[in-house]
Design an enzyme around this catalytic site. Structure first.
Site, mmCIF file in Angstrom:
data_model
loop_
_atom_site.group_PDB
_atom_site.id
_atom_site.type_symbol
_atom_site.label_atom_id
_atom_site.label_comp_id
_atom_site.label_asym_id
_atom_site.label_seq_id
_atom_site.Cartn_x
_atom_site.Cartn_y
_atom_site.Cartn_z
ATOM 1 N N SER A 137 75.774 113.336 -33.462
ATOM 2 C CA SER A 137 76.825 113.576 -33.180
ATOM 3 C C SER A 137 77.213 113.206 -31.887
ATOM 4 O O SER A 137 76.557 114.010 -30.494
ATOM 5 C CB SER A 137 78.223 113.974 -33.019
ATOM 6 N N LYS A 147 76.700 119.726 -34.543
ATOM 7 C CA LYS A 147 76.310 118.577 -33.718
ATOM 8 C C LYS A 147 75.524 118.997 -31.997
ATOM 9 O O LYS A 147 74.617 118.642 -32.679
ATOM 10 C CB LYS A 147 77.216 117.547 -33.834
ATOM 11 N N ASN A 186 72.343 113.430 -43.374
ATOM 12 C CA ASN A 186 73.349 112.660 -43.051
ATOM 13 C C ASN A 186 74.702 113.339 -43.201
ATOM 14 O O ASN A 186 75.981 112.917 -42.686
ATOM 15 C CB ASN A 186 73.560 111.625 -43.096
ATOM 16 N N ASP A 189 76.107 120.335 -53.464
ATOM 17 C CA ASP A 189 76.906 120.620 -52.239
ATOM 18 C C ASP A 189 76.178 121.038 -51.147
ATOM 19 O O ASP A 189 74.991 122.243 -51.934
ATOM 20 C CB ASP A 189 77.478 121.903 -52.552
ATOM 21 N N SER A 227 77.852 114.819 -52.636
ATOM 22 C CA SER A 227 78.436 116.279 -53.196
ATOM 23 C C SER A 227 78.982 115.792 -54.675
ATOM 24 O O SER A 227 78.981 116.492 -55.189
ATOM 25 C CB SER A 227 79.866 116.370 -52.289
ATOM 26 N N THR A 235 82.134 106.937 -32.301
ATOM 27 C CA THR A 235 83.454 107.639 -32.629
ATOM 28 C C THR A 235 82.836 106.013 -34.341
ATOM 29 O O THR A 235 83.018 105.047 -33.618
ATOM 30 C CB THR A 235 84.347 107.198 -32.588
ATOM 31 N N ILE A 236 83.050 105.925 -35.333
ATOM 32 C CA ILE A 236 82.580 105.360 -36.258
ATOM 33 C C ILE A 236 83.690 105.078 -37.315
ATOM 34 O O ILE A 236 84.009 106.778 -37.722
ATOM 35 C CB ILE A 236 80.825 105.503 -36.952
ATOM 36 N N TYR A 243 83.291 122.069 -34.722
ATOM 37 C CA TYR A 243 82.532 121.018 -35.485
ATOM 38 C C TYR A 243 81.113 120.432 -34.489
ATOM 39 O O TYR A 243 79.845 120.557 -34.806
ATOM 40 C CB TYR A 243 83.280 120.174 -35.534
ATOM 41 N N GLY A 265 74.387 112.436 -48.471
ATOM 42 C CA GLY A 265 75.660 111.593 -47.678
ATOM 43 C C GLY A 265 75.604 109.981 -47.549
ATOM 44 O O GLY A 265 76.660 109.962 -46.808
ATOM 45 N N ARG A 312 78.958 107.593 -49.407
ATOM 46 C CA ARG A 312 80.722 106.717 -47.972
ATOM 47 C C ARG A 312 80.094 106.347 -47.022
ATOM 48 O O ARG A 312 78.741 107.127 -46.223
ATOM 49 C CB ARG A 312 82.337 107.903 -47.510
ATOM 50 N N GLN A 316 88.037 119.817 -32.488
ATOM 51 C CA GLN A 316 86.785 120.499 -33.102
ATOM 52 C C GLN A 316 85.595 121.531 -32.378
ATOM 53 O O GLN A 316 83.865 121.164 -32.312
ATOM 54 C CB GLN A 316 85.410 118.774 -32.572
HETATM 55 N N1 LIG Z 1 82.784 109.156 -37.793
HETATM 56 C C1 LIG Z 1 82.178 109.192 -37.215
HETATM 57 O O1 LIG Z 1 82.887 108.810 -35.851
HETATM 58 C C2 LIG Z 1 80.287 109.950 -36.837
HETATM 59 C C3 LIG Z 1 79.941 110.819 -37.376
HETATM 60 N N2 LIG Z 1 79.285 111.692 -37.333
HETATM 61 C C4 LIG Z 1 78.988 112.342 -38.377
HETATM 62 O O2 LIG Z 1 78.293 111.000 -39.668
HETATM 63 C C5 LIG Z 1 77.691 111.959 -40.567
HETATM 64 C C6 LIG Z 1 78.008 111.115 -41.876
HETATM 65 O O3 LIG Z 1 79.975 111.139 -41.527
HETATM 66 P P1 LIG Z 1 80.464 109.997 -41.879
HETATM 67 O O4 LIG Z 1 79.559 108.787 -42.665
HETATM 68 O O5 LIG Z 1 81.576 109.212 -40.617
HETATM 69 O O6 LIG Z 1 81.504 110.444 -43.135
HETATM 70 P P2 LIG Z 1 82.288 110.090 -44.704
HETATM 71 O O7 LIG Z 1 83.513 111.462 -44.496
HETATM 72 O O8 LIG Z 1 82.231 108.321 -44.487
HETATM 73 O O9 LIG Z 1 81.375 110.776 -45.546
HETATM 74 C C7 LIG Z 1 80.927 111.797 -45.696
HETATM 75 C C8 LIG Z 1 79.575 112.040 -46.973
HETATM 76 O O10 LIG Z 1 79.092 113.429 -46.755
HETATM 77 C C9 LIG Z 1 78.689 113.466 -47.686
HETATM 78 N N3 LIG Z 1 79.391 115.240 -47.788
HETATM 79 C C10 LIG Z 1 80.814 115.864 -47.593
HETATM 80 N N4 LIG Z 1 80.670 117.115 -48.054
HETATM 81 C C11 LIG Z 1 79.362 117.364 -48.766
HETATM 82 C C12 LIG Z 1 78.816 118.472 -49.042
HETATM 83 N N5 LIG Z 1 79.584 119.618 -48.780
HETATM 84 N N6 LIG Z 1 78.029 117.970 -49.752
HETATM 85 C C13 LIG Z 1 77.076 117.034 -50.374
HETATM 86 N N7 LIG Z 1 77.514 116.146 -49.408
HETATM 87 C C14 LIG Z 1 78.832 116.472 -48.735
HETATM 88 C C15 LIG Z 1 80.153 113.058 -48.253
HETATM 89 O O11 LIG Z 1 79.566 113.158 -49.836
HETATM 90 P P3 LIG Z 1 80.703 112.335 -50.963
HETATM 91 O O12 LIG Z 1 81.283 110.943 -50.750
HETATM 92 O O13 LIG Z 1 80.163 113.046 -51.959
HETATM 93 O O14 LIG Z 1 81.623 113.510 -50.545
HETATM 94 C C16 LIG Z 1 80.174 111.929 -47.586
HETATM 95 O O15 LIG Z 1 78.982 110.769 -48.652
HETATM 96 C C17 LIG Z 1 78.680 113.142 -40.357
HETATM 97 O O16 LIG Z 1 77.480 113.632 -40.585
HETATM 98 C C18 LIG Z 1 79.301 113.159 -39.884
HETATM 99 O O17 LIG Z 1 79.839 114.776 -38.345
HETATM 100 C C19 LIG Z 1 78.241 111.376 -35.983
HETATM 101 C C20 LIG Z 1 79.182 111.232 -35.367
HETATM 102 C C21 LIG Z 1 80.667 110.621 -35.353
HETATM 103 C C1 LIG Z 2 85.071 113.168 -36.927
HETATM 104 C C2 LIG Z 2 85.303 112.695 -35.445
HETATM 105 O O1 LIG Z 2 85.947 111.060 -35.317
HETATM 106 C C3 LIG Z 2 83.741 112.472 -34.469
HETATM 107 O O2 LIG Z 2 82.842 113.020 -35.138
HETATM 108 C C4 LIG Z 2 81.672 112.592 -34.326
HETATM 109 O O3 LIG Z 2 81.276 113.297 -34.210
HETATM 110 C C5 LIG Z 2 83.197 111.510 -33.513
HETATM 111 O O4 LIG Z 2 82.659 113.111 -31.788
HETATM 112 C C6 LIG Z 2 83.658 111.755 -33.255
HETATM 113 O O5 LIG Z 2 84.461 112.822 -32.663
#
Ligand SMILES: NC(=O)C1=CN([C@@H]2O[C@H](COP(=O)(O)OP(=O)(O)OC[C@H]3O[C@@H](n4cnc5c(N)ncnc54)[C@H](OP(=O)(O)O)[C@@H]3O)[C@@H](O)[C@H]2O)C=CC1
Ligand SMILES: C[C@H](O)[C@@H]1OC(=O)[C@H](O)[C@@H]1O
Length: 255
Positions: A145, A162, A92, A65, A37, A190-191, A158, A12, A15, A155
């Protein structure tokens, strides 16, 4: 330079949080294998590769994937071929397609569990096998998370993934400790990223979330860099089975 000479594989990475951590690891001296992905904008990965190359670090990427149980092993094999091995694995990649419980489509449920937990499980296993073969230990970090500890009405598919990742790191810490492989979980709050852009576009939801955070702001992907680099580095050499909340204090804020 806390990660000089280390080879980091992260899923991941195109992004959000993964991208920030990948760049942060390179800034700390690591060579990096970027998983993504393949569905995202191609320029995102190219730009990140350039940013890492400019730092003088090796970088490679692989599209796949993560829900496919072979993708993790392919990433690790790619890192062995192009970086010479794996010292740190960061699981991630994840999705959170917000949806109510009572009419949750099965496809959404299965896709979320498969991406966030099943894929991570096999990727962690592939990384650990490689580290065992290298015989020098290693560090594995799962991006879990705050949602491993508390729930969300939209969620229900989801949060169990986690909690599962947190549990996976705890069990792996025991299974892999004798090999010198440390396993820890990061628990972001929450990011602001693409994963919640739509959800946080609602001004009421946004200010509700913001007001719950003692530090007074939503998190940014860069807020995860320090904690990830620390857990990956030898500074954390006696830290395993731990979980680190990175949430601006949201979890402890009852009133
Ligand atoms: N943002 C938040 O508030 C929080 C996020 N998290 C966790 O942090 C992690 C990153 O999330 P975040 O940066 O916010 O999300 P983004 O949507 O910004 O990024 C998600 C990343 O995961 C990749 N991805 C998604 N689906 C697949 C797949 N099927 N196969 C391979 N890669 C995949 C995407 O790749 P591609 O660009 O190629 O699609 C991308 O790089 C996640 O696990 C999320 O649950 C945890 C807590 C809070
Ligand atoms: C996607 C949500 O905003 C984010 O994901 C998490 O894991 C956190 O709890 C936030 O709810």
């Amino acid at each position: 330079m806390l990660l000089a000479g280390k080879r980091v594989v992260i899923t991941g990475a195109s992004r959000g949080i993964g991208r920030a951590i990948a760049l942060g690891c390179a800034r700390h001296g690591a060579d990096v294998m970027l998983g993504h992905s393949g569905r995202s904008n191609e320029d995102d990965i190219l730009t990140l590769r350039q940013q890492i190359e400019v730092l003088g670090r090796k970088v490679a990427d692989l599209a796949g994937d993560i829900g496919d149980p072979d993708t993790g092993a392919a990433l690790i094999a790619g890192a062995v071929e192009q970086l010479g091995g794996v010292d740190v694995f960061i699981s991630n990649a994840g999705i959170c397609p917000f949806h109510a419980f009572l009419d949750m489509p099965r496809e959404t449920y299965y896709r979320t569990v498969n991406t966030n937990l099943n894929g991570a499980y096999f990727a962690v296993q592939a990384a650990a096998r490689q580290m065992q073969q290298q015989g020098e230990g290693g560090a594995i970090i799962a991006v879990s998370s705050i949602s491993a500890l508390v729930g969300g009405a939209m969620q229900t598919h989801y949060t169990p993934t986690k909690a599962g990742l947190l549990s996976l790191m705890q069990s792996c810490a025991i299974a892999l400790g004798p090999l010198g492989i440390r396993c820890n979980a990061l628990l972001p709050g929450t990011i602001e990223t693409d994963i919640n852009r739509q959800d946080l576009a609602d001004p009421h939801k946004r200010s509700y979330m913001q007001n719950r955070i003692p530090l007074g702001r939503l998190g940014q992907p860069e807020d995860l860099v320090g904690p990830a680099v620390f857990l990956a580095s030898d500074l954390a050499r006696y830290v395993t089975g731990a979980s680190l909340l990175v949430d601006g204090g949201m979890y402890v804020n009852l009133q």
